[in-house]
Each structure stands twice: as structure tokens, then as C-alpha cells.
Design a protein around this motif. Structure first.
Motif, short mmCIF file in Angstrom:
data_model
loop_
_atom_site.label_atom_id
_atom_site.label_comp_id
_atom_site.label_asym_id
_atom_site.label_seq_id
_atom_site.Cartn_x
_atom_site.Cartn_y
_atom_site.Cartn_z
N GLU A 33 0.81 -1.32 0.14
CA GLU A 33 -0.03 -0.13 0.06
C GLU A 33 0.92 1.22 0.05
O GLU A 33 0.80 2.16 -0.76
CB GLU A 33 -0.94 -0.01 1.19
CG GLU A 33 -1.89 1.08 1.35
CD GLU A 33 -2.73 1.13 2.58
OE1 GLU A 33 -2.91 1.90 3.39
OE2 GLU A 33 -3.24 -0.29 3.22
N LYS A 36 3.03 1.49 -3.23
CA LYS A 36 2.00 2.13 -4.25
C LYS A 36 2.03 3.65 -4.22
O LYS A 36 2.04 4.46 -5.19
CB LYS A 36 0.78 1.44 -4.19
CG LYS A 36 -0.11 1.53 -5.49
CD LYS A 36 -1.26 0.82 -5.47
CE LYS A 36 -2.41 1.27 -6.71
NZ LYS A 36 -3.44 0.53 -6.77
N LYS A 39 5.13 5.45 -5.12
CA LYS A 39 5.58 5.01 -6.47
C LYS A 39 7.00 4.46 -6.41
O LYS A 39 7.89 4.74 -6.89
CB LYS A 39 5.48 6.12 -7.48
CG LYS A 39 3.96 6.61 -7.73
CD LYS A 39 3.97 7.75 -8.65
CE LYS A 39 2.60 8.00 -9.18
NZ LYS A 39 1.93 8.84 -8.83
#
Length: 158
Positions: A33, A36, A39
Motif C-alpha cells: 500500500e 504504491k 511510487k
């Protein structure tokens, strides 16, 4: 917010080894999580619960080639409690742990594990002055289990 997330990510990686095996999936989900959100496409490697800090090894990080993860050999061998020797004249890597001796050559898909010739999917290579080797091959040659967590881009070696 980004700095807070990066700090939390580091803390999660540190505590991974202190968490019971069944609860590690929850930590891996959190890692996925946060990565992401940031990035962050790096590959994390946990050996017996300890996150390998690739910054200590010239900041050369694992890469994926031919669906295989290559990582700096010294980082992996030290985490596994093995010794590594480099022969610059022959471009040969020798990894030793107990009675297991693994010999590989840069650019060659042929390897030797304690006298048994083995074919590699991906050859060892040199990146930014660091020797990268197929991680799964090294770990499994030492009778260790290797798992890949796709969501968090993490390799878990136990």
C-alpha cells in the motif's frame, strides 16, 4: 505526507522479522500500500525476517532479468551467513556455506553446486561495479525456501 510514509515504510521493514509468520502477510499488504502511494518500485528482500539494506552495498538494488531477480552477491551471502570470493582473472564467484560450494561465472548460465553442474535461467552480471547473482538459485542451493510477494515486490527467504 511523503516523508511520513517513507519513514513508516522503513519501520515496517525493520519490524518484519519480529512479527509471527502468520501476521507477516498483513505487513506485506501495508508495504504494498505504502510503496504504491510512494511510487516505489524497488524490490525488498527479507532473509530470515531481516530486510537487506542495499545502501550498504553501493546502493545497487536487485533487478529482474528473464523473470529472475538478480541481487548483489555480497548482500545476499552475508545475510545467509555464507562467504563469497571473487576471482577477477576468471570472473568467477564462489559462495561457500558449510559443505555447500556454489561456483558461477559472469555471463555464464552454467553453475556448479558442490560438484553438480546446474543450468541457470539468468547469468550473473556486473552492474555499477557490483556482482549480481540469481537470488533464488543461491538460496535454494542452500536448502532455503524462497517466496515472492507480488503486491509488495518482496522476496522472503526462510
Amino acid at each position: 505526507v511523503k516523508e511520513d510514509s517513507a519513514g513508516y515504510l522503513k519501520e515496517l521493514k525493520k519490524m518484519f522479522g519480529k512479527i509471527d509468520l502468520p501476521d507477516r502477510n498483513e505487513v506485506l499488504s501495508k508495504l504494498a500500500e505504502i510503496k504504491k502511494k510512494l511510487k516505489d518500485f524497488t524490490i525488498d528482500v527479507f532473509v530470515k525476517g531481516v530486510n537487506i539494506d542495499f545502501e550498504q552495498y553501493g546502493n545497487v538494488k536487485p533487478v529482474i532479468k528473464n523473470d529472475r531477480t538478480l541481487a548483489p552477491v555480497r548482500a545476499i551471502t552475508e545475510a545467509l551467513g555464507a562467504d563469497v570470493k571473487w576471482d577477477a582473472e576468471t570472473d568467477t564467484i564462489t559462495v561457500t556455506k558449510g559443505n555447500i560450494v556454489i561456483t558461477m561465472k559472469i555471463g555464464s548460465t552454467s553453475a556448479d553446486v558442490s560438484g553438480t553442474e546446474t543450468e541457470l535461467d539468468t547469468a550473473p552480471e556486473i552492474v555499477d561495479g557490483r556482482t549480481l547473482v540469481p537470488m533464488r538459485f543461491i538460496a535454494e542451493s542452500m536448502d532455503l525456501n524462497v517466496d515472492w510477494d507480488e503486491a509488495s515486490s518482496s522476496i522472503i527467504i526462510e
